[in-house]
Design a protein around this motif. Structure first.
Motif, PDB file in Angstrom:
ATOM      1  N   HIS A  52       1.041  -1.099  -0.074  1.00 45.20           N
ATOM      2  CA  HIS A  52      -0.033   0.136  -0.048  1.00 45.20           C
ATOM      3  C   HIS A  52       0.760   1.353   0.083  1.00 45.20           C
ATOM      4  CE1 HIS A  52      -2.543  -3.089   1.706  1.00 45.20           C
ATOM      5  NE2 HIS A  52      -3.660  -2.390   1.384  1.00 45.20           N
ATOM      6  N   ALA A  53       0.228   2.317  -0.703  1.00 44.79           N
ATOM      7  CA  ALA A  53       0.922   3.649  -0.495  1.00 44.79           C
ATOM      8  C   ALA A  53       0.745   4.051   0.870  1.00 44.79           C
ATOM      9  CB  ALA A  53       0.713   4.483  -1.719  1.00 44.79           C
ATOM     10  N   ASP A  55       2.141   7.466   3.609  1.00 38.16           N
ATOM     11  CA  ASP A  55       2.550   8.564   3.711  1.00 38.16           C
ATOM     12  C   ASP A  55       3.578   8.705   4.897  1.00 38.16           C
ATOM     13  OD1 ASP A  55       1.794   9.911   1.297  1.00 38.16           O
ATOM     14  OD2 ASP A  55      -0.016   9.640   2.301  1.00 38.16           O
TER      15      ASP A  55
END
Length: 80
Positions: A52-53, A55
């Motif tokens: 998953h991306a 942040d």
């Protein structure tokens, strides 16, 4: 005329305390600028971050399967 699209930061919480996971998630999602996911172990955190991306990753100091600092090292080695 629509304004610029707002980027929602995705935060991964890695902690085995379910109450803390829930509290952090609720507080972070209040203003709509953050989405969250939570896992309870370092191995689950590694798997999630690999697929998953993300942040930002919030990591507990001690997890059931390894210290949080070791998870940081492994994530860094994966390029996360």
């Amino acid at each position: 005329m629509a304004g610029p699209e707002k980027h929602i930061l995705h935060i991964l919480i890695v902690d085995d305390d379910a109450a803390l996971q829930e509290s952090l998630s609720e507080q972070l999602q209040l203003n709509g600028e953050f989405s969250t996911a939570a896992v309870a172990s370092a191995s689950a955190g590694l798997a999630y971050a690999a697929s998953h991306a993300v942040d930002v990753i919030l990591i507990a100091g001690q997890l059931p399967d390894m210290p949080g600092v070791e998870l940081c090292r492994l994530l860094r080695a994966q390029g996360v």
